[in-house]
Design a protein around this motif. Structure first.
Motif, short mmCIF file in Angstrom:
data_model
loop_
_atom_site.label_atom_id
_atom_site.label_comp_id
_atom_site.label_asym_id
_atom_site.label_seq_id
_atom_site.Cartn_x
_atom_site.Cartn_y
_atom_site.Cartn_z
N SER A 1 -3.71 6.22 -8.55
CA SER A 1 -4.74 5.49 -7.88
C SER A 1 -5.30 4.41 -8.96
O SER A 1 -5.74 3.33 -8.68
CB SER A 1 -5.95 6.22 -7.57
N GLU A 2 -5.21 4.79 -10.17
CA GLU A 2 -5.50 3.75 -11.20
C GLU A 2 -4.69 2.71 -11.44
O GLU A 2 -4.84 1.87 -12.50
CB GLU A 2 -6.04 4.53 -12.68
N ASP A 3 -3.38 2.69 -10.63
CA ASP A 3 -2.74 1.62 -11.08
C ASP A 3 -2.84 0.54 -10.05
O ASP A 3 -2.21 -0.32 -9.81
CB ASP A 3 -1.03 2.16 -10.62
N THR A 4 -3.66 0.56 -9.04
CA THR A 4 -4.19 -0.22 -8.21
C THR A 4 -4.45 -1.51 -8.89
O THR A 4 -5.64 -1.53 -9.57
CB THR A 4 -5.28 0.36 -7.13
N LEU B 1 0.97 -1.18 -0.10
CA LEU B 1 0.02 -0.08 -0.07
C LEU B 1 0.85 1.29 -0.03
O LEU B 1 1.71 1.43 0.89
CB LEU B 1 -0.83 0.07 1.30
N VAL B 2 0.46 2.14 -1.03
CA VAL B 2 1.13 3.50 -1.20
C VAL B 2 0.53 4.50 -1.60
O VAL B 2 -0.68 4.33 -1.54
CB VAL B 2 2.66 3.19 -2.23
N GLN B 3 0.78 5.57 -1.22
CA GLN B 3 0.21 6.97 -1.70
C GLN B 3 0.63 7.16 -3.07
O GLN B 3 1.59 7.07 -3.72
CB GLN B 3 0.64 7.95 -0.63
N ALA B 4 -0.41 7.93 -3.63
CA ALA B 4 -0.22 8.63 -4.97
C ALA B 4 1.02 9.45 -5.13
O ALA B 4 1.38 10.21 -4.27
CB ALA B 4 -1.42 9.23 -5.38
N GLY B 5 1.80 9.11 -6.19
CA GLY B 5 2.95 9.64 -6.25
C GLY B 5 4.22 9.15 -5.74
O GLY B 5 5.47 9.46 -6.23
N ASP B 6 4.07 7.92 -5.16
CA ASP B 6 5.14 7.14 -4.48
C ASP B 6 5.50 6.35 -5.49
O ASP B 6 5.05 5.89 -6.63
CB ASP B 6 4.46 6.60 -3.17
N THR C 1 -1.84 -1.42 -4.03
CA THR C 1 -2.81 -0.34 -3.72
C THR C 1 -2.34 1.00 -3.65
O THR C 1 -1.31 1.08 -2.73
CB THR C 1 -3.48 -0.84 -2.53
N VAL C 2 -2.93 1.89 -4.38
CA VAL C 2 -2.38 3.26 -4.36
C VAL C 2 -3.43 4.11 -3.87
O VAL C 2 -4.58 4.20 -4.77
CB VAL C 2 -2.08 3.77 -5.71
N SER C 3 -3.18 4.81 -2.89
CA SER C 3 -4.36 5.56 -2.06
C SER C 3 -4.17 6.98 -2.73
O SER C 3 -3.05 7.69 -2.80
CB SER C 3 -4.31 5.41 -0.53
#
Length: 121
Positions: free
Chosen positions: A86-89, A11-16, A118-120
């Motif tokens: 997020s669409e890379d999730t 699980l990572v954040q957008a931009g990571d 999972t990209v938040s």
């Protein structure tokens, strides 16, 4: 027979950034083309990237953000994912085939079990 085992999801954040690795066993690694696919909830599995001997291929949606590479000495293939969205999730699958054309068409002979990314936002 080829066995593929993915690792590195999370699980990572957008931009990571995130790096996936696929360990390959059971066949002369250098003789197979390797690739990555992904499947988001409610969607079909889609091609992400692949690598042959030196040639690489990418889906338009990841060009410039993802990089596929292989280490023939370690029998591994990696997918470096930068600027995640997020669409890379999705669940990301490693794949292998003797023919890169067959792999790129979505019908590789071998699949890994998948790893969740999972990209938040």
């Amino acid at each position: 027979q080829v066995q593929l085992v993915e690792s590195g999801g999370g699980l990572v954040q957008a931009g990571d950034s995130l790096r996936l690795t696929c360990a390959v066993s059971g066949r002369t690694f250098a003789s197979v083309a390797m690739g990555w696919f992904r499947q988001a909830p409610g969607k079909e599995r889609e091609f992400v990237a692949s690598i042959g001997w030196t040639d690489t291929y990418y889906a338009d949606s990841v060009k410039g953000r993802f990089t596929v590479s292989r280490d023939n000495a370690k029998n591994t293939v990696a997918l470096q994912m930068n600027s995640l969205k997020s669409e890379d999730t999705a669940v990301y699958y490693c794949a292998a085939d003797r023919a890169i054309g067959r792999l790129n068409s979505g019908s590789p002979s071998y699949w890994g079990q998948g790893t969740q990314v999972t990209v938040s936002s």
